[in-house]
Design a protein around this motif. Structure first.
Motif, PDB file in Angstrom:
ATOM      1  N   SER A   1      -7.538   1.219  12.789  1.00  0.00           N
ATOM      2  CA  SER A   1      -8.704   1.273  11.607  1.00  0.00           C
ATOM      3  C   SER A   1      -8.713   1.870  10.460  1.00  0.00           C
ATOM      4  CB  SER A   1      -9.866   1.529  12.523  1.00  0.00           C
ATOM      5  OG  SER A   1      -9.969   0.790  13.944  1.00  0.00           O
ATOM      6  N   VAL A   2      -7.462   1.879   9.688  1.00  0.00           N
ATOM      7  CA  VAL A   2      -7.316   2.514   8.405  1.00  0.00           C
ATOM      8  C   VAL A   2      -7.855   1.782   7.146  1.00  0.00           C
ATOM      9  CG1 VAL A   2      -5.410   3.224   6.782  1.00  0.00           C
ATOM     10  CG2 VAL A   2      -5.262   3.441   9.271  1.00  0.00           C
ATOM     11  N   ARG A   3      -8.592   2.518   6.472  1.00  0.00           N
ATOM     12  CA  ARG A   3      -9.363   1.647   5.319  1.00  0.00           C
ATOM     13  C   ARG A   3      -8.502   1.667   4.201  1.00  0.00           C
ATOM     14  NH1 ARG A   3     -15.113   3.254   2.140  1.00  0.00           N
ATOM     15  NH2 ARG A   3     -14.689   1.883   0.527  1.00  0.00           N
ATOM     16  N   ALA A   4      -8.123   0.259   3.650  1.00  0.00           N
ATOM     17  CA  ALA A   4      -7.396   0.241   2.667  1.00  0.00           C
ATOM     18  C   ALA A   4      -7.763   0.783   1.368  1.00  0.00           C
ATOM     19  CB  ALA A   4      -6.993  -1.381   2.346  1.00  0.00           C
ATOM     20  N   GLN A   5      -7.192   1.716   0.791  1.00  0.00           N
ATOM     21  CA  GLN A   5      -7.601   2.586  -0.368  1.00  0.00           C
ATOM     22  C   GLN A   5      -7.332   1.793  -1.620  1.00  0.00           C
ATOM     23  OE1 GLN A   5      -9.251   5.361  -0.049  1.00  0.00           O
ATOM     24  NE2 GLN A   5      -9.103   4.905   1.832  1.00  0.00           N
ATOM     25  N   GLU A   6      -6.337   0.799  -1.698  1.00  0.00           N
ATOM     26  CA  GLU A   6      -6.190  -0.191  -2.793  1.00  0.00           C
ATOM     27  C   GLU A   6      -6.054  -1.753  -2.278  1.00  0.00           C
ATOM     28  OE1 GLU A   6      -2.413   1.016  -4.624  1.00  0.00           O
ATOM     29  OE2 GLU A   6      -3.052   3.087  -4.986  1.00  0.00           O
TER      30      GLU A   6
ATOM     31  N   THR B   1      -8.644   7.578  -7.067  1.00  0.00           N
ATOM     32  CA  THR B   1      -8.845   6.214  -7.958  1.00  0.00           C
ATOM     33  C   THR B   1      -8.333   6.689  -9.261  1.00  0.00           C
ATOM     34  OG1 THR B   1     -10.564   5.335  -6.777  1.00  0.00           O
ATOM     35  CG2 THR B   1     -10.237   4.671  -8.975  1.00  0.00           C
ATOM     36  N   LEU B   2      -8.901   7.921  -9.773  1.00  0.00           N
ATOM     37  CA  LEU B   2      -8.556   8.718 -11.316  1.00  0.00           C
ATOM     38  C   LEU B   2      -6.991   8.595 -11.302  1.00  0.00           C
ATOM     39  CD1 LEU B   2     -11.419  11.272 -11.963  1.00  0.00           C
ATOM     40  CD2 LEU B   2     -11.169   8.874 -12.919  1.00  0.00           C
ATOM     41  N   SER B   3      -6.268   9.063 -10.228  1.00  0.00           N
ATOM     42  CA  SER B   3      -4.919   9.357 -10.317  1.00  0.00           C
ATOM     43  C   SER B   3      -4.323   8.100 -10.372  1.00  0.00           C
ATOM     44  CB  SER B   3      -4.578  10.179  -9.164  1.00  0.00           C
ATOM     45  OG  SER B   3      -4.591   9.496  -7.864  1.00  0.00           O
ATOM     46  N   SER B   4      -4.822   6.935  -9.929  1.00  0.00           N
ATOM     47  CA  SER B   4      -4.118   5.471  -9.918  1.00  0.00           C
ATOM     48  C   SER B   4      -3.720   5.074 -11.389  1.00  0.00           C
ATOM     49  CB  SER B   4      -4.982   4.561  -9.186  1.00  0.00           C
ATOM     50  OG  SER B   4      -6.072   4.159  -9.856  1.00  0.00           O
ATOM     51  N   VAL B   5      -4.402   5.415 -12.383  1.00  0.00           N
ATOM     52  CA  VAL B   5      -3.778   5.219 -13.705  1.00  0.00           C
ATOM     53  C   VAL B   5      -2.321   5.423 -13.838  1.00  0.00           C
ATOM     54  CG1 VAL B   5      -4.027   5.522 -16.151  1.00  0.00           C
ATOM     55  CG2 VAL B   5      -6.032   5.462 -14.879  1.00  0.00           C
TER      56      VAL B   5
END
Length: 815
Positions: A570-575, A204-208
């Motif tokens: 069954s992949v969790r969406a990270q975004e 999440t931090l790298s998503s900036v």
């Protein structure tokens, strides 16, 4: 318009949803052509003074497709210094507090996310949330959640949840870099104070930076669009009604409904002057008269625009009734927002009519001041330094550098924000669904062809709700609920899926709409999708677990025995954006066969079928084709550069085969000049049948390279040599032994023989018997020049008991 989908029931618990908040969904073509509209030609409404303008629809370009994941945040920047009160959330690498509180009280009760990689300033000036939460303003006891993603260091060392006794009040000396003041002035703890969750997640931090890079990419794409309006011409036509403090752009044109209007702001124009100098003290602002569905993009593509100061715009949607208390006397809505979102619709109206419909694209601005402006703002120049001054602004802001708000606020109005999920992918092309390879990661991949040229909107994808049978077969349920057009890079994004409920499973199908691009076979494959919705008990954010099955063709799916080309299990969406990767279309292809044919005196002993020829093959378009050379059963992927020939060797009767060539590609075949030795030996170039041609679908074009061989009339002399031994030969020593009979042929007076063989060499001498019973040995020496003389010498013939008789002829004449 797309139909509103209903909740569905299938073999498993399932749900159906409607698309997100964008009010208008245009036709699925993605673009429309504005031809010969009088108003478009008379008053400056034209693209580079053209008479036919191709306009993007709002399904192709809108604030959501431009912002991507940034839609969940009011501010996205490398760094932000909060120099004044603000009502927004944010995603930054570095946050600097200066003692001002943050109260995102306009954004609703859904969980709100913050990303802050580092916090600077004193502990008293850290990230502080004030008393005025959304729940508090409306007098509700419902608690919303603020999810703050930060570094492990801040999470572990700089934040401690205050005790119940002390409530959420800040006490000097506590080590709170992130704190909540939840009491009224009399010290009473307020109901509905948000629950603050401080979390660490490296992704999440790298998503900036990811969001900033996305904005840079989208900014380049927007800048490439031709201006729908010629502002210079428009200002000349309307010079009597335009001034520095009163500038109205009239976009009330039928062709602009559901369309994107690009306004490239000329640096030296009156409009440019309004938006260039904040310090000049202009009192007016820009006003837009338009349809509610029209999206306006202000492009500042001229490299002189190193400084841009957006202001406004005020908007009057002519086809929508706006509460007159929200507008000026002329019906224009300003960007003013307030804290009464639930009791009136002013903020919602500002969001829908200005924030979601106006995009500011400033790719070169390294400095800028936003003054009482609204919309989606892209400042993508490296190390940009942007400020908000002179009045509160609102919307979405992405800065590839530093941002600070001085003396005024930034408001974030998106009450739905990150509660939604949306799907995306990218258009790709291949020449064969059977032509695969294994990637470094072990996945089966198709060879991709990147030579296809297309425009934004040329391909459209459709999203359907789906029913699922007990055996797991997906079928569409009703009409498409959304469409997504590709942009110029091939990427497509659907709108958000609203109404997703925790504990419910939803099913969808993505298909491609028919396209009319020559040389491309429309894809009849599909992506089947299952979404299981859950809820994080800590953050309150929705969790999407996705399974998907990508079929290249309808036949693959119908067979029931063909494994899906790509599967997510069954992949969790990270975004919020779930990306399905490449969706392939099949390029229509044909092939080229180059064959070598040699005609003429091919029965002549001097003709050689092993003579090697050189052919040159070229194409008018660069591409990677499948090449099979003569005497090879292996096709090799080979790149041909447009206009540059490749040379190959070929023998008579052989073929060169080139497959997977896109239709309409033009080929050219030629033959290199023969060597001087080949020419003097009688070989010559002739014609090439179909030397150039156009590749057709599923057709093998054939180019026949013809040569001729002509017997050389100078070098057709020969000696027929016959050796007769009277009586039967019983002594083999005559032919094979040391004393065996041998013949040598010399040219002229040369002492070096050009032909030397014994009678026993059966490959040269033919043994026979004449009518008298004598033994004969006959040989032919061919390819002799009839203009020269030759000498035949017999050696080792003086054998006891035998007489010598030698007979030979040159050119058939006896001597």
């Amino acid at each position: 318009m797309f139909s509103i989908a209903k909740r569905i029931t299938s073999g498993v618990v399932a749900g159906a949803v409607v698309i997100g908040t964008l009010a208008v969904y245009p036709n699925i073509t993605g673009r429309k052509n504005v031809a010969n509209a009088a108003k478009l030609n008379d008053e400056g409404y034209t693209a580079v003074d053209g008479y036919n303008v191709t306009i993007d629809t709002t399904g192709t370009v809108n604030y959501k497709t431009v912002l991507g994941r940034s839609i969940a945040y009011g501010i996205v920047a490398d760094s932000w210094t909060q120099n004044n009160h603000a009502e927004t959330n944010f995603a930054v690498n570095t946050y600097t507090g200066t003692g001002h509180k943050l109260e995102p009280d306009l954004a609703g009760t859904a969980p709100l996310s913050f990303i802050v990689g580092n916090i600077t300033g004193t502990k008293e000036q850290g990230l502080s949330f004030g008393t005025e939460t959304y729940a508090h303003i409306i007098g509700s006891s419902e608690t919303t959640k603020y999810n703050i993603y930060t570094s492990q260091s801040i999470k572990d060392n700089y934040y401690t949840v205050p005790s119940t006794e002390n409530g959420f009040s800040y006490t000097s000396g506590d080590n709170y870099y992130i704190w909540q003041d939840g009491r009224d002035d009399d010290g009473t703890l307020q109901a509905g104070v948000p629950q603050i969750n401080v979390l660490y997640d490296a992704g999440t931090l790298s998503s900036v930076n990811t969001m900033i890079n996305n904005a840079k990419s989208k900014s380049v794409n927007l800048s490439s669009k031709p201006s729908t309006i010629d502002i210079t011409k428009y200002e000349n036509t309307h010079s009597s009604s335009l001034s520095i403090n009163s500038y109205i752009i009239d976009l009330d044109v039928d062709e602009y409904e559901n369309a994107v209007v690009y306004i490239d702001v000329p640096y030296g124009s009156l409009l440019g002057e309004i938006l260039r100098d904040y310090e000049a003290g202009y009192t007016g602002t820009i006003k837009l008269l338009k349809r509610s569905s029209t999206v306006v993009v202000f492009n500042f593509s001229d490299e002189q625009w190193t400084k841009v100061n957006p202001r406004g715009p005020m908007v009057k949607p002519v086809d929508k009734n706006i509460d007159p208390t929200f507008t000026d006397d002329d019906g224009f809505l300003s960007i003013d927002t307030d804290k009464e979102k639930v009791t009136n619709d002013r903020n919602k109206t500002v969001e829908e009519e200005i924030v979601e419909k106006v995009i500011w694209n400033m790719p070169h601005a390294t400095t800028g001041t936003i003054q009482s402006a609204g919309g989606s703002f892209l400042f993508t120049a490296e190390n940009a330094n942007i400020k908000v001054e002179g009045g509160t602004s609102c919307g979405y802001l992405v800065v590839n550098g530093h941002f600070e708000n001085n003396g005024c606020e930034w408001h974030f109005l998106n009450g739905t924000r990150n509660a939604y999920l949306y799907f995306s992918g990218v258009k790709a092309f291949t020449k064969s669904f059977d032509d695969t390879y294994t990637s470094a990661g072990g996945d089966k991949e198709l060879y991709e062809d990147n030579t296809v040229s297309f425009n934004a909107g040329d391909f459209t994808f459709l999203l359907y709700n789906a029913d699922v049978s007990e055996s797991g077969v997906y079928t569409t349920n009703g009409e498409a609920i959304d469409s997504a057009d590709v942009d110029a890079s091939g990427r497509f994004e659907f709108h958000e899926l609203s109404g997703l409920t925790p504990g419910v499973t939803y099913h969808y199908i993505i298909k491609e709409a028919a396209n009319t691009i020559n040389g491309i076979t429309n894809s009849d494959g599909e992506i089947d999708i299952e979404v299981v919705v859950g809820e994080d008990s800590t953050t309150g954010e929705l969790i999407y677990t996705i399974s998907s099955y990508k079929y290249l063709t309808a036949a693959d799916k119908a067979a029931g025995t063909v494994e899906a080309f790509r599967t997510n299990d069954s992949v969790r969406a990270q975004e919020l954006n779930f990306y399905f990767g490449k969706v392939f279309n099949l390029i229509d292809t044909g092939s080229l066969i180059v064959e070598k044919v040699v005609e003429g005196d091919t029965t002549d002993p001097n003709y050689s079928s092993s003579t090697e020829y050189k052919v040159e093959i070229s194409f008018d378009k660069t591409g990677i084709y499948s090449l099979t050379l003569p005497n090879s059963n292996t096709a090799v992927r080979t790149e041909f550069e447009a206009g540059k020939a490749k040379t190959y060797s070929i023998l008579a009767g052989e073929q060169i085969k080139i497959e997977q060539i896109p239709v309409d590609v033009v080929y050219t075949v030629s033959e290199k000049d023969l060597t001087s030795a080949q020419s003097s030996a009688g070989y010559a170039k002739d014609t090439i049948i179909n030397a150039t041609g156009t590749i057709a679908k599923d057709t093998a074009s054939k180019a026949t390279v013809k040569n001729t061989y002509t017997q050389n009339t100078t070098d057709n002399g020969k000696i027929v040599l016959t050796k007769t031994i009277k009586g039967p030969v019983t002594n083999e020593d005559l032919s094979l032994g040391v004393n065996g009979i041998q013949f040598d042929v010399y040219e002229g007076n040369s002492t070096t023989s050009i032909w030397s063989h014994k009678l026993g060499e059966t490959s040269y001498f033919t043994k026979g018997t004449d009518a008298s019973g004598n033994t004969t040995y006959t040989a032919q020496i061919t390819g002799l020049d009839t203009t020269k003389t030759y000498k035949v010498v017999e050696s080792k013939h003086l054998v006891e008991g035998y007489d010598v008789v030698v007979t030979y002829s040159i050119g058939g004449a006896s001597s």
